[in-house]
Design a protein around this motif. Structure first.
Motif, PDB file in Angstrom:
ATOM      1  N   ASP A 177      83.652  35.126  20.063  1.00 51.23           N
ATOM      2  CA  ASP A 177      83.707  34.329  21.295  1.00 51.23           C
ATOM      3  C   ASP A 177      84.394  35.123  22.407  1.00 51.23           C
ATOM      4  OD1 ASP A 177      82.471  32.258  19.990  1.00 51.23           O
ATOM      5  OD2 ASP A 177      84.332  31.181  19.560  1.00 51.23           O
ATOM      6  N   LEU A 178      85.478  35.806  22.039  1.00 47.27           N
ATOM      7  CA  LEU A 178      86.216  36.598  23.027  1.00 47.27           C
ATOM      8  C   LEU A 178      85.350  37.709  23.592  1.00 47.27           C
ATOM      9  CD1 LEU A 178      89.023  37.019  24.336  1.00 47.27           C
ATOM     10  CD2 LEU A 178      89.571  38.545  22.421  1.00 47.27           C
ATOM     11  N   GLU A 187      82.070  37.865  23.670  1.00 40.36           N
ATOM     12  CA  GLU A 187      80.963  37.314  24.453  1.00 40.36           C
ATOM     13  C   GLU A 187      81.403  37.026  25.884  1.00 40.36           C
ATOM     14  OE1 GLU A 187      77.542  34.264  23.345  1.00 40.36           O
ATOM     15  OE2 GLU A 187      79.479  33.247  23.551  1.00 40.36           O
ATOM     16  N   VAL A 188      82.572  36.409  26.016  1.00 38.23           N
ATOM     17  CA  VAL A 188      83.087  36.115  27.359  1.00 38.23           C
ATOM     18  C   VAL A 188      83.399  37.401  28.107  1.00 38.23           C
ATOM     19  CG1 VAL A 188      85.062  35.142  28.602  1.00 38.23           C
ATOM     20  CG2 VAL A 188      83.954  33.826  26.798  1.00 38.23           C
ATOM     21  N   ARG A 189      84.008  38.354  27.409  1.00 40.92           N
ATOM     22  CA  ARG A 189      84.354  39.608  28.074  1.00 40.92           C
ATOM     23  C   ARG A 189      83.104  40.319  28.595  1.00 40.92           C
ATOM     24  NH1 ARG A 189      88.568  43.352  25.085  1.00 40.92           N
ATOM     25  NH2 ARG A 189      88.710  44.130  27.220  1.00 40.92           N
ATOM     26  N   ARG A 190      82.028  40.309  27.814  1.00 42.49           N
ATOM     27  CA  ARG A 190      80.796  40.964  28.278  1.00 42.49           C
ATOM     28  C   ARG A 190      80.255  40.295  29.535  1.00 42.49           C
ATOM     29  NH1 ARG A 190      79.588  41.465  22.617  1.00 42.49           N
ATOM     30  NH2 ARG A 190      78.506  39.470  22.679  1.00 42.49           N
ATOM     31  N   HIS A 191      80.324  38.978  29.577  1.00 43.63           N
ATOM     32  CA  HIS A 191      79.769  38.249  30.719  1.00 43.63           C
ATOM     33  C   HIS A 191      80.691  38.234  31.927  1.00 43.63           C
ATOM     34  CE1 HIS A 191      76.008  36.701  29.055  1.00 43.63           C
ATOM     35  NE2 HIS A 191      76.641  36.582  27.902  1.00 43.63           N
ATOM     36  N   VAL A 192      81.960  38.543  31.715  1.00 45.76           N
ATOM     37  CA  VAL A 192      82.913  38.527  32.828  1.00 45.76           C
ATOM     38  C   VAL A 192      83.308  39.936  33.249  1.00 45.76           C
ATOM     39  CG1 VAL A 192      85.230  37.832  33.574  1.00 45.76           C
ATOM     40  CG2 VAL A 192      83.817  36.258  32.230  1.00 45.76           C
ATOM     41  N   GLU A 193      83.807  40.723  32.318  1.00 45.92           N
ATOM     42  CA  GLU A 193      84.396  42.001  32.704  1.00 45.92           C
ATOM     43  C   GLU A 193      83.380  43.063  33.127  1.00 45.92           C
ATOM     44  OE1 GLU A 193      88.257  43.268  30.987  1.00 45.92           O
ATOM     45  OE2 GLU A 193      87.561  42.103  29.267  1.00 45.92           O
ATOM     46  N   ILE A 194      82.159  42.999  32.619  1.00 50.20           N
ATOM     47  CA  ILE A 194      81.159  43.988  33.039  1.00 50.20           C
ATOM     48  C   ILE A 194      80.782  43.777  34.510  1.00 50.20           C
ATOM     49  CG2 ILE A 194      78.791  44.783  32.684  1.00 50.20           C
ATOM     50  CD1 ILE A 194      79.266  44.377  29.663  1.00 50.20           C
ATOM     51  N   PRO A 195      80.394  42.569  34.930  1.00 50.66           N
ATOM     52  CA  PRO A 195      80.129  42.391  36.365  1.00 50.66           C
ATOM     53  C   PRO A 195      81.387  42.563  37.212  1.00 50.66           C
ATOM     54  CG  PRO A 195      79.952  40.291  35.199  1.00 50.66           C
ATOM     55  CD  PRO A 195      80.026  41.358  34.155  1.00 50.66           C
ATOM     56  N   VAL A 196      82.544  42.196  36.682  1.00 48.60           N
ATOM     57  CA  VAL A 196      83.793  42.388  37.422  1.00 48.60           C
ATOM     58  C   VAL A 196      83.980  43.858  37.777  1.00 48.60           C
ATOM     59  CG1 VAL A 196      86.299  42.500  37.084  1.00 48.60           C
ATOM     60  CG2 VAL A 196      85.098  40.359  36.706  1.00 48.60           C
ATOM     61  N   ALA A 197      83.703  44.739  36.827  1.00 46.50           N
ATOM     62  CA  ALA A 197      83.842  46.173  37.095  1.00 46.50           C
ATOM     63  C   ALA A 197      82.909  46.604  38.222  1.00 46.50           C
ATOM     64  CB  ALA A 197      83.542  46.969  35.832  1.00 46.50           C
TER      65      ALA A 197
END
Length: 225
Positions: A80-81, A83-93
């Motif tokens: 779960d962690l 999955e969220v990181r992929r959807h948040v931190e990749i576009p954030v970068a």
């Protein structure tokens, strides 16, 4: 600590301790395994993170599973962690590459320098979480930072786990530097790629820890062939 963890995990997986069993007391395990209490406690925490045991205050540590399904870090399962990181931190970068300020870059460069010099796991993990918060800050969107803040404890637990068992610190530093270099260049595609690679390596390392027997079996099969 890795040796103690491996010994206890193997004992659980081969049935020496079955589901419902209480592990020997800390004092007994320390004597049997000839390790200090802090080392033993780190290993017990790792078993709990993998979902093999639970610790009950005043009662001891109990086996709840004999195979590893998925580690948990604080309140969140690893899958779960991630999955969220992929959807948040990749576009954030990507946003950070387009919107970062000189102050953001100075802050990130300073964090990188400190992380690359740091030898203490606890201190490095604290810097690691601050680094990811700083990337979110550089995106210019306060909601992204709030999301990362919400999972900060889980990120710290995950980083600690990976560093202790796989020595991820040096490789993670290299991956972080690639992210910062992309932000310095203002390259959205490079920033997205660098963060994607970082999270992919985290996932791959977790998989190696959770299911090492699969890799062993695969190697044995190739050897026999």
């Amino acid at each position: 600590m890795e040796a103690v963890f491996g010994h206890l995990r193997s004992a659980i997986e081969r049935g020496q301790y079955v589901v419902g069993d209480k592990l020997p007391s800390e004092a007994e395990l320390c004597r049997t395994l000839e390790v200090s209490r802090p080392v033993l406690r780190e290993a017990l925490r790792a078993l709990q993170a993998l979902g093999l045991t639970v610790s009950k205050t005043g009662k001891g540590t109990f086996v709840v599973a004999n195979t590893v399904e998925e580690p948990t870090f604080g309140d969140f399962a690893a899958g779960d962690l991630l999955e969220v990181r992929r959807h948040v931190e990749i576009p954030v970068a990507g946003y950070a590459a387009l919107r970062r300020t000189p102050e953001d870059l100075d802050h990130l460069a300073h964090l990188l320098d400190r992380m690359e010099r740091e030898t203490d796991t606890t201190a490095w993990v604290a810097l690691d979480t601050v680094f990811h918060l700083a990337v979110a800050e550089a995106s210019g969107n306060p909601v992204f930072r709030r999301v990362i803040e919400e999972i900060r404890d889980a990120l710290a637990r995950q980083s600690t786990f990976l560093d202790k068992f796989c020595g991820r610190r040096e490789q993670s530093n290299c991956e972080h530097r690639a992210i910062v270099e992309a932000l310095i260049d203002g390259s959205e595609p490079d920033a997205v790629e660098a963060m994607s690679h970082h999270l992919h390596r985290v996932e791959a390392t977790l998989t190696d820890i959770v299911r090492p027997q699969r890799a062993d079996t695969s190697r044995e099969g190739r050897a026999e062939a």
